[in-house]
Write a protein that holds these residues in place. Structure first.
Motif, short mmCIF file in Angstrom:
data_model
loop_
_atom_site.label_atom_id
_atom_site.label_comp_id
_atom_site.label_asym_id
_atom_site.label_seq_id
_atom_site.Cartn_x
_atom_site.Cartn_y
_atom_site.Cartn_z
N GLU A 136 0.83 -1.22 0.00
CA GLU A 136 0.00 0.00 0.00
C GLU A 136 0.86 1.26 0.00
N SER A 137 0.54 2.19 -0.89
CA SER A 137 1.19 3.51 -0.91
C SER A 137 0.24 4.56 -0.35
N THR A 138 -0.98 4.63 -0.87
CA THR A 138 -2.02 5.51 -0.34
C THR A 138 -3.34 4.76 -0.38
N ASN A 139 -4.26 5.15 0.51
CA ASN A 139 -5.54 4.45 0.59
C ASN A 139 -6.48 5.29 1.45
N ASP A 140 -7.41 6.00 0.82
CA ASP A 140 -8.31 6.90 1.55
C ASP A 140 -9.72 6.87 0.97
N TYR A 141 -10.64 7.38 1.76
CA TYR A 141 -12.00 7.61 1.26
C TYR A 141 -12.06 8.98 0.60
N VAL A 142 -12.82 9.07 -0.47
CA VAL A 142 -13.13 10.35 -1.09
C VAL A 142 -14.62 10.60 -0.86
N LEU A 143 -14.91 11.68 -0.15
CA LEU A 143 -16.29 12.03 0.18
C LEU A 143 -16.71 13.21 -0.68
N ARG A 144 -17.82 13.03 -1.40
CA ARG A 144 -18.29 14.09 -2.30
C ARG A 144 -19.77 14.34 -2.08
N GLN A 145 -20.19 15.56 -2.38
CA GLN A 145 -21.61 15.89 -2.43
C GLN A 145 -21.96 16.11 -3.89
N THR A 146 -22.83 15.27 -4.42
CA THR A 146 -23.23 15.36 -5.81
C THR A 146 -24.67 15.86 -5.88
N VAL A 147 -24.91 16.87 -6.70
CA VAL A 147 -26.25 17.43 -6.82
C VAL A 147 -27.03 16.64 -7.86
N ASN A 148 -28.16 16.08 -7.44
CA ASN A 148 -29.08 15.41 -8.34
C ASN A 148 -30.10 16.45 -8.80
N LYS A 149 -29.87 17.03 -9.98
CA LYS A 149 -30.70 18.14 -10.46
C LYS A 149 -32.15 17.70 -10.69
N LYS A 150 -32.32 16.47 -11.13
CA LYS A 150 -33.66 15.96 -11.42
C LYS A 150 -34.52 15.94 -10.16
N GLU A 151 -33.92 15.47 -9.04
CA GLU A 151 -34.66 15.37 -7.78
C GLU A 151 -34.46 16.59 -6.89
N GLY A 152 -33.54 17.47 -7.29
CA GLY A 152 -33.30 18.69 -6.53
C GLY A 152 -32.70 18.45 -5.16
N ILE A 153 -31.83 17.41 -5.07
CA ILE A 153 -31.22 17.10 -3.78
C ILE A 153 -29.71 16.91 -3.94
N SER A 154 -29.01 17.07 -2.84
CA SER A 154 -27.57 16.82 -2.80
C SER A 154 -27.34 15.49 -2.09
N VAL A 155 -26.60 14.59 -2.73
CA VAL A 155 -26.44 13.25 -2.17
C VAL A 155 -24.98 12.97 -1.85
N PRO A 156 -24.72 12.21 -0.78
CA PRO A 156 -23.34 11.91 -0.39
C PRO A 156 -22.77 10.72 -1.17
N ARG A 157 -21.71 10.95 -1.90
CA ARG A 157 -21.01 9.86 -2.59
C ARG A 157 -19.75 9.51 -1.80
N VAL A 158 -19.44 8.23 -1.76
CA VAL A 158 -18.25 7.74 -1.06
C VAL A 158 -17.49 6.82 -2.00
N PHE A 159 -16.24 7.15 -2.25
CA PHE A 159 -15.37 6.31 -3.06
C PHE A 159 -14.12 5.96 -2.24
N VAL A 160 -13.45 4.89 -2.64
CA VAL A 160 -12.14 4.59 -2.09
C VAL A 160 -11.13 4.84 -3.20
N GLN A 161 -10.12 5.64 -2.90
CA GLN A 161 -9.07 5.93 -3.88
C GLN A 161 -7.74 5.52 -3.29
N ALA A 162 -6.97 4.75 -4.07
CA ALA A 162 -5.75 4.17 -3.51
C ALA A 162 -4.69 3.95 -4.58
N LYS A 163 -3.48 3.76 -4.10
CA LYS A 163 -2.36 3.38 -4.96
C LYS A 163 -1.63 2.23 -4.27
#
Length: 277
Positions: free
Chosen positions: A243-270
């Motif tokens: 492992e070199s790096t390994n973290d969560y990426v937390l984003r707020q993505t706007v769903n324009k159709k539903e008019g809401i902001s939703v929490p996205r969670v990804f894992v990004q690593a090397k």
């Protein structure tokens, strides 16, 4: 938690905190899909992805112009900061949404690109920018087809695995990574980004879609696993990587159709293949 240069995005070493409603929803979703249906989904996994690309053609995913921004190693090989011809392997290339932006940025990059779906690979080859002198595109089931049949051992400088390992059954993930390990040169690396635990997409599943903890089936029969960074580390280290790096990426993505902001969670690593010289 440290903020990046991009709005509504942060990296974190810890999981996203759930709301009480989300906690109750996950606690109530205990029943898993029957063993018979799970076996059927495993047998038909390739067919379901092929049908996905038949329905959506090349139009479902946007081109991934963000890869060189998120991974400095990709920026390095596209800008020519490495000696010789850098070799990239894109695992789960789909229709080329990451591949072709990288090829456009670099005149000297050579790319091996494989996907589970024969139809997706054909879309890559049908692209007007496809050049067999620079791109080797082929169909491959990473869990059983030997990559060495298509790529020399210890040949690849950088591997990208972007939202691909999550589609593999957890019991077969180590086999897939061991397969990748064989073609990476010592000192080479795997750049990884995929769904993280408690991502909004995971929390949207209705009852009847759970296959096992953190593993779900979509309406179209394709499957998705939601990673913790600890489980991801365990997989890669078991396959021989460091492992070199390994973290969560937390984003707020706007769903324009539903008019809401939703929490996205990804894992990004090397993860890097040790150089034993």
């Amino acid at each position: 938690m440290s903020h990046t240069d991009y709005p509504f995005q942060a990296t974190s070493s810890g999981l996203r905190e759930l709301t009480e409603v989300e906690k109750r929803k996950l606690a109530d979703d205990k029943q898993v899909v029957s063993e018979f249906k799970q076996n059927k989904l495993e047998k038909e996994a390739q067919r379901n992805w092929d049908l996905f690309y038949k329905r959506n053609s090349v139009n479902f995913f946007k081109d991934r112009h963000w890869t060189t921004r998120e991974f400095e190693e990709l920026a390095g090989i596209t800008e020519g900061s490495t000696s010789g011809t850098p070799v990239l392997l894109e695992v789960g290339c789909g229709v080329g949404n990451a591949l072709y932006p990288l090829i456009a940025e670099s005149k000297h990059l050579y790319v091996h690109a494989c996907d589970f779906s024969p139809r997706a690979v054909q879309f890559v080859k049908d692209n007007a920018a496809y050049d067999p002198q620079r791109i080797n595109a082929f169909q491959c089931d990473l869990t059983k087809d030997d990559l060495v049949a298509h790529i020399p051992e210890c040949n690849v400088d950088v591997v990208t695995m972007l939202f691909v390992l999550s589609a593999v059954h957890p019991d077969k993930m180590i086999e897939a990574l061991q397969n990748v390990y064989k073609v990476v040169r010592p000192g080479g690396c795997v750049l990884f980004r995929d769904y993280g635990l408690y991502d909004h997409a995971m929390l949207r599943f209705a009852k009847g879609h759970k296959l096992m903890d953190n593993f779900y089936v979509r309406q179209d029969g394709t499957r998705a696993y939601y990673f913790t960074k600890e489980f991801l580390n365990q997989l890669f280290v078991s396959a021989g990587f460091k492992e070199s790096t390994n973290d969560y990426v937390l984003r707020q993505t706007v769903n324009k159709k539903e008019g809401i902001s939703v929490p996205r969670v990804f894992v990004q690593a090397k993860f890097t293949k040790p150089d034993h010289r």
